[in-house]
Scaffold this motif. Structure first.
Motif, short mmCIF file in Angstrom:
data_model
loop_
_atom_site.label_atom_id
_atom_site.label_comp_id
_atom_site.label_asym_id
_atom_site.label_seq_id
_atom_site.Cartn_x
_atom_site.Cartn_y
_atom_site.Cartn_z
N THR A 149 -24.67 -23.21 -36.00
CA THR A 149 -23.52 -23.45 -35.12
C THR A 149 -23.96 -23.64 -33.68
O THR A 149 -23.57 -24.57 -32.99
CB THR A 149 -22.51 -22.29 -35.22
OG1 THR A 149 -22.15 -22.11 -36.58
CG2 THR A 149 -21.27 -22.59 -34.39
N ILE B 1 -20.94 -23.76 -28.55
CA ILE B 1 -19.75 -24.60 -28.62
C ILE B 1 -18.99 -24.45 -27.31
O ILE B 1 -19.29 -23.55 -26.51
CB ILE B 1 -18.83 -24.18 -29.80
CG1 ILE B 1 -18.37 -22.72 -29.62
CG2 ILE B 1 -19.51 -24.39 -31.13
CD1 ILE B 1 -17.31 -22.30 -30.61
N LEU C 207 -19.89 -24.82 -38.39
CA LEU C 207 -19.30 -25.93 -37.65
C LEU C 207 -19.12 -27.10 -38.61
O LEU C 207 -20.05 -27.48 -39.32
CB LEU C 207 -20.22 -26.33 -36.49
CG LEU C 207 -19.57 -27.03 -35.30
CD1 LEU C 207 -18.50 -26.15 -34.68
CD2 LEU C 207 -20.62 -27.40 -34.26
N LYS C 208 -17.90 -27.62 -38.67
CA LYS C 208 -17.58 -28.73 -39.56
C LYS C 208 -17.40 -30.00 -38.75
O LYS C 208 -16.59 -30.04 -37.83
CB LYS C 208 -16.29 -28.39 -40.33
CG LYS C 208 -15.83 -29.46 -41.29
CD LYS C 208 -14.53 -29.01 -41.96
CE LYS C 208 -14.00 -30.06 -42.91
NZ LYS C 208 -12.71 -29.63 -43.50
N LYS C 209 -18.15 -31.02 -39.09
CA LYS C 209 -18.05 -32.27 -38.37
C LYS C 209 -16.77 -33.01 -38.76
O LYS C 209 -16.38 -33.01 -39.91
CB LYS C 209 -19.27 -33.15 -38.66
CG LYS C 209 -20.57 -32.58 -38.10
CD LYS C 209 -21.72 -33.53 -38.36
CE LYS C 209 -23.03 -32.97 -37.79
NZ LYS C 209 -24.18 -33.87 -38.03
N ALA C 210 -16.11 -33.59 -37.78
CA ALA C 210 -14.89 -34.35 -38.01
C ALA C 210 -14.95 -35.65 -37.23
O ALA C 210 -15.77 -35.81 -36.33
CB ALA C 210 -13.66 -33.53 -37.60
N ARG D 67 -13.18 -34.63 -33.46
CA ARG D 67 -13.88 -33.54 -32.80
C ARG D 67 -14.28 -32.50 -33.84
O ARG D 67 -13.62 -32.34 -34.86
CB ARG D 67 -13.02 -32.91 -31.71
CG ARG D 67 -11.70 -32.36 -32.20
CD ARG D 67 -10.78 -31.96 -31.06
NE ARG D 67 -11.32 -30.86 -30.28
CZ ARG D 67 -10.61 -30.22 -29.35
NH1 ARG D 67 -9.35 -30.57 -29.09
NH2 ARG D 67 -11.15 -29.23 -28.66
N PRO D 68 -15.37 -31.77 -33.60
CA PRO D 68 -15.82 -30.77 -34.59
C PRO D 68 -14.84 -29.61 -34.70
O PRO D 68 -14.02 -29.38 -33.81
CB PRO D 68 -17.16 -30.32 -34.03
CG PRO D 68 -17.11 -30.61 -32.58
CD PRO D 68 -16.26 -31.83 -32.43
N LYS D 69 -14.97 -28.87 -35.81
CA LYS D 69 -14.10 -27.71 -36.04
C LYS D 69 -14.95 -26.49 -36.34
O LYS D 69 -15.90 -26.55 -37.13
CB LYS D 69 -13.14 -27.98 -37.20
CG LYS D 69 -12.12 -29.07 -36.90
CD LYS D 69 -11.20 -29.29 -38.09
CE LYS D 69 -10.18 -30.38 -37.77
NZ LYS D 69 -9.27 -30.63 -38.91
N GLU E 282 -9.72 -22.96 -39.47
CA GLU E 282 -10.34 -24.15 -38.90
C GLU E 282 -9.80 -24.33 -37.49
O GLU E 282 -8.58 -24.45 -37.31
CB GLU E 282 -10.02 -25.39 -39.73
CG GLU E 282 -10.76 -25.47 -41.05
CD GLU E 282 -10.56 -26.83 -41.72
OE1 GLU E 282 -9.96 -27.72 -41.08
OE2 GLU E 282 -11.00 -26.99 -42.87
N LEU F 279 -18.29 -29.74 -28.28
CA LEU F 279 -19.70 -29.44 -28.08
C LEU F 279 -19.94 -29.22 -26.60
O LEU F 279 -19.21 -29.75 -25.74
CB LEU F 279 -20.56 -30.59 -28.61
CG LEU F 279 -20.46 -30.84 -30.13
CD1 LEU F 279 -21.30 -32.04 -30.51
CD2 LEU F 279 -20.89 -29.61 -30.91
#
Length: 544
Positions: free
Chosen positions: A420, A423, A457-460, A463-465, A536, A541
Motif C-alpha cells: 500500500t 496514500i 490498495l485497489k486500482k480503479a 482513482r485508487p481505493k 472501499e 496517491l
C-alpha cells in the motif's frame, strides 16, 4: 449387502414420494407397515399411534396376517421406553424376554419395535414380527432406523399439507368476504387518505403515479392532476442530504420495486418546483395481488422541525463535550502522575484505586470524543483534511494501542498488507475507522479468539481505493438486526446480555465517515461464527 441396502432405501424413498399424494394418515402407516414386512421378509406387523392430548397409545393399523389383537402398550413397558428413546428395539425371541402377553407368546418369535420419529416429532411405533426366532443383521438394523424416520417424514408432510389446506380454505373464505367489503370500504378509504397528515403517493410497477392524497399535493406544491399518470422519477426530484440528485436506481421507490422490500429512511430531500428543498422522512412499501407485485406506496412527511431539533441537540452535545474535555484531561493527567509516583509515593491499595479512576476516566474521554464526532458529523462541521501518510503505519499503531486488551484476552491477531505504501487521504478518518472496527472485533470476540486485518490498495479507472477488511470469529450479530447495524446507539441483543458497557456509536461513526469520503461499507455476520466488515474508500496517491 450394500447393494441390497441401497435398493431397499430407494424403495422407502419411493414410498415417501407416493405418500405425498395420500391425505389419510392410516393409509400412509399401512403403506409403511406393508413395505417393512416385504423388505424385512417378516410375517406380520401393526402400528400404534400416541394421542397428542391424552398421551395414550391407540392401534392405528394391523396387517391382515396378524394372528391376534394387539394390546395397547403399557405405560412403563418396553414399547413405551422404545418410543421415548427413539431407537429401534431388536428382539431375537420375544417369548424369552418375558414382556409379551399370553395371547402373543405363541404367535411371535423375533420382533423389532420401531419408533416413528423425526427431529422433535414422535408419532408412534411399528411392531414388525416373525413367527419364529430371528437374528437381525446390520443391513436390517439400518433399514429399520431409516424406516421409522421415513414414515415420520411422510406423516409430518401429510399433516403440514392438511394444515395448509385448512388454512388456504379459511383464507379463501376471508378473501371472498373481503372482496364483498371492498366497495363499501372505498369511500371510507378515500376519506381516510384525505384526513391523514402525511403525504401518500402510490405508483404502479413502471413507477407511474396513480394515487396522491391532498397532503402530498400540499407538501409537493403540485396539483394531483399534474402527478397522476406521470413517472415519479421525473415528476418528484429527490436529493441526498448534500443536495446532490439521487440516481433513479438508488431511489427508495426503485429499490422497493426491484427488490420487493420495505424501506424507511430520513436521509433525503424533495426538490419542489419552486426550488425549495424539503427534508422528508420516507416509508416505501410494496403491495401485491395474488403474490404478484402491482405497485408501491410511499408515505412521506416534512421533517424540517425534527431536523432543527436534532441540530439543536447536536449543538448542545457538542458544547457539553467540549466543556467536559478540559476537566477530564486534568483528571487523566493527575491520576497518571500519582500512579507514576511523580507527586509522592503511593501504596499498592492506593495505586489500585487510582488505576480504577484512570480506567473510568479514559472511558469517559472516549465517550466524549464519540459524542464530538457524532455532533460534528450531524452538524456538517467535520472537515476532511487530506494529507500524505503511510496507511500501514496507522493500522499497526492502532493495533499497538489495543495490545493490552489483546494480551489480556489472548486474542490471536493476523495482519495482511499489500504494498500500500503512502496514500493521500484524511489520516484522522482512516485512524478512527480502524480504531472502531478493530476495538469492536477484539472487544466482542471471546478469549483465545481470532481477529484479522487486511489492508490493501485497489486500482480503479478514475482513482485508487483503499481496501480495509476486519474479521473476527466472535459473537456475531443476529440476522434480524442486520438492518440496524449502522444506526445510532445500536447494540446487538446478544452483546447487550454479555457486555453492559458500550455506546452503540462506533459503527454509526464508521458508516458516516465512509459516506463522507464517498466510500462503501458492507458486512457479513452469523451469531456464534463472527463478523467481517469490508470497506472501499476512494483515496489519492501522494503528490510528487
Amino acid at each position: 449387502m450394500d447393494e441390497i441396502l441401497f435398493k431397499n432405501l430407494s424403495l422407502l424413498n419411493q414410498v415417501i414420494l407416493e405418500c405425498t399424494s395420500i391425505t389419510n394418515e392410516r393409509e400412509i402407516v399401512k403403506r409403511f407397515v406393508d413395505t417393512a414386512i416385504k423388505i424385512l421378509k417378516a410375517d406380520y406387523g401393526y402400528a400404534f399411534f400416541r394421542d397428542e392430548k391424552t398421551k395414550e397409545f391407540k392401534l392405528l393399523y394391523k396387517d391382515v396376517n396378524t394372528p391376534f389383537e394387539p394390546k395397547i402398550p403399557r405405560k412403563k413397558g418396553a414399547t413405551q421406553k422404545t418410543f421415548s428413546s427413539r431407537t429401534p428395539l431388536f428382539i431375537m425371541s420375544a417369548p424369552k424376554t418375558g414382556w409379551l402377553r399370553n395371547d402373543a407368546k405363541k404367535n411371535m418369535g423375533g420382533v423389532v419395535v420401531i419408533p416413528i420419529s423425526y427431529n422433535n416429532n414422535n408419532y408412534g411405533i411399528f411392531d414388525i414380527c416373525y413367527f419364529k426366532e430371528h437374528k437381525f443383521n446390520r443391513t436390517e438394523k439400518i433399514i429399520c432406523s431409516y424406516l421409522g424416520n421415513s414414515a415420520a417424514q411422510a406423516i409430518a408432510i401429510n399433516r403440514l399439507y392438511n394444515s395448509q389446506k385448512k388454512f388456504n380454505k379459511r383464507l379463501e373464505r376471508e378473501v371472498e368476504e373481503r372482496t364483498r367489503e371492498i366497495k363499501e370500504d372505498k369511500v371510507k378509504d378515500e376519506a381516510l387518505l384525505s384526513s391523514i397528515g402525511e403525504g401518500i403517493i402510490a405508483v404502479d410497477t413502471d413507477g407511474r403515479i396513480f394515487m396522491a392524497n391532498p397532503q402530498a399535493e400540499e407538501i409537493l406544491k403540485v396539483r394531483k392532476e399534474d402527478l397522476l399518470g406521470r413517472s415519479v422519477f421525473d415528476t418528484i426530484p429527490l436529493l441526498d442530504e448534500r443536495g446532490k440528485n439521487i440516481d433513479k436506481k438508488d431511489r427508495p421507490i426503485y429499490v422497493t420495486l426491484t427488490r420487493h422490500k420495505r424501506i424507511k429512511t430520513s436521509n433525503f430531500q424533495i426538490l419542489r418546483k419552486d426550488g425549495k428543498r424539503i427534508p422528508v422522512s420516507l416509508t416505501v412499501t410494496p403491495f401485491f395481488l395474488e403474490g404478484k407485485l402491482i405497485g408501491v406506496i410511499q408515505i412521506f412527511h416534512d421533517i424540517i422541525k425534527e431536523k432543527e431539533i436534532d441540530r439543536a441537540k447536536s449543538e448542545l452535545i457538542s458544547l457539553a463535550s467540549h466543556q467536559l474535555r478540559t476537566p477530564l484531561s486534568a483528571i487523566n493527567w493527575y491520576t497518571e502522575a500519582l500512579i507514576k509516583n511523580e507527586l509522592g509515593k503511593v501504596n499498592p491499595k492506593q495505586r489500585k484505586y487510582l488505576q480504577e479512576i484512570s480506567n473510568a476516566n479514559q472511558k469517559m474521554i472516549e465517550l466524549v470524543y464519540d459524542f464530538l464526532n457524532v455532533s460534528r458529523i450531524e452538524l456538517g462541521t467535520f472537515v476532511v483534511q487530506p494529507s500524505d501518510f503511510n496507511a500501514i503505519e496507522v493500522a499497526k499503531g492502532t493495533l499497538k494501542e489495543l495490545q493490552p486488551l489483546i494480551r489480556r484476552k489472548r486474542i490471536k491477531v493476523t495482519e495482511e498488507y499489500d504494498k500500500t505504501g503512502k496514500i493521500r487521504a484524511d489520516k484522522k478518518i482512516i485512524r478512527l475507522i480502524l480504531q472502531n472496527l478493530l476495538s469492536n472485533a477484539v472487544k466482542y470476540t471471546q478469549p483465545k479468539g481470532q481477529v484479522s486485518l487486511k489492508l490493501g490498495l485497489k486500482k480503479a479507472a478514475n482513482r485508487p481505493k483503499l481496501i480495509i477488511e476486519v474479521a473476527d470469529n466472535g459473537y456475531g450479530i443476529p440476522e434480524e438486526q442486520h438492518s440496524k447495524v449502522f444506526t445510532k446507539l445500536f447494540r446487538g441483543d446478544n452483546i447487550v446480555r454479555l457486555h453492559t458497557e458500550g455506546t452503540g456509536l462506533g459503527l454509526y461513526i464508521v458508516k458516516s465517515f465512509v459516506d463522507i469520503t464517498r466510500g462503501k461499507i458492507s458486512f457479513k455476520s452469523k451469531p456464534g461464527k463472527g463478523t467481517t466488515f469490508y470497506i472501499e474508500m476512494p483515496v489519492q496517491l501522494p503528490r510528487p
